[in-house]
Design a protein around this motif. Structure first.
Motif: not given
Length: 237
Positions: A159-172
């Motif tokens: 996982x990535x603490x400093x990244x936001x996620x899309x609904x499909x769990x891909x990174x924004x």
């Protein structure tokens, strides 16, 4: 409750030695997007000094774009360049009497393998054939993680603490203004939810299930040291 803290190192940044005491594993550039034989040996020695687990970080052979843009390479050519990078890393390991702990693809290759079966299958076949004892670092629910497990490889969900996620769990996407969490305290809160509750709040406000075995801090991030310290302190507590 534990989590591994990993960081991409050996990429020519000046902060490697400062970050190392606050991580538990590292992903070392193998010469594709950054690094060379000399930097591999130096970074491995630094990891040994701090008892940090050692991983290979192969990528598209694209130093110009730091491996962050997909390359349309024939499968044979991609396989050859990845194997060449890993062979160089093997050589560095033998020079330092170190052991390979894991393999984590870098950048665009990592992102493509997360959703593309052909790319994931190529990487998994390479790892299973030549490095079957290596742990695979891959996102939860990704094609890469599923394919690796189906082939008997051990997977740690990243996982990535400093990244936001899309609904499909891909990174924004990094091109989106909401891609990054800039304040360490926000990143720690984001991570704690993933570790303690196995859930992540996506950029749209939804809550999705996720598993977190290891959290990544990007070594080329100017705030990497502050973020790593904050995560280390929070997870230790």
């Amino acid at each position: 409750m534990t989590i591994d803290i990993n960081c991409d190192l050996g990429e020519g940044m000046a902060s490697d030695a400062d970050v190392m005491p606050y991580i538990t594993s590292c992903n070392i550039a193998c010469g594709g997007h950054a690094g060379n034989k000399k930097s591999m040996v130096a970074t491995i020695k630094l990891a040994q000094k701090h008892q940090v687990k050692i991983g290979a970080h192969p990528s598209y052979p694209d130093r110009k774009n730091f491996g962050r843009k997909p390359m349309d390479l024939p499968a044979e050519e991609l396989l050859a360049t990845l194997l060449s990078q890993l062979r160089d890393f093997e050589e560095a390991l033998s020079k330092t009497d170190a052991t390979l702990h894991h393999i984590k693809p870098h950048g665009a290759l990592y992102n493509l393998a997360a959703k593309d079966l052909d790319t994931a299958s190529l990487l998994v076949a390479l790892i299973k054939t030549y490095y079957p004892e290596a742990i695979v670092y891959a996102p939860y629910g990704s094609v890469m993680a599923k394919t690796a497990k189906e082939n008997g490889l051990e997977v740690w969900h990243e996982v990535f603490a400093d990244r936001n996620y899309n609904d499909d769990l891909s990174l924004v996407s990094r091109s989106d203004p909401n891609a990054l969490l800039h304040r360490p305290e926000d990143a720690v809160t984001h991570l704690e939810k993933m570790v303690k509750e196995a859930k992540v709040q996506t950029v749209s406000g939804m809550t999705q299930q996720i598993l977190a075995d290891t959290v990544c801090v990007h070594g080329d991030n100017p705030g990497a040291l502050a973020l790593t310290k904050a995560i280390y302190k929070a997870m230790k507590n």
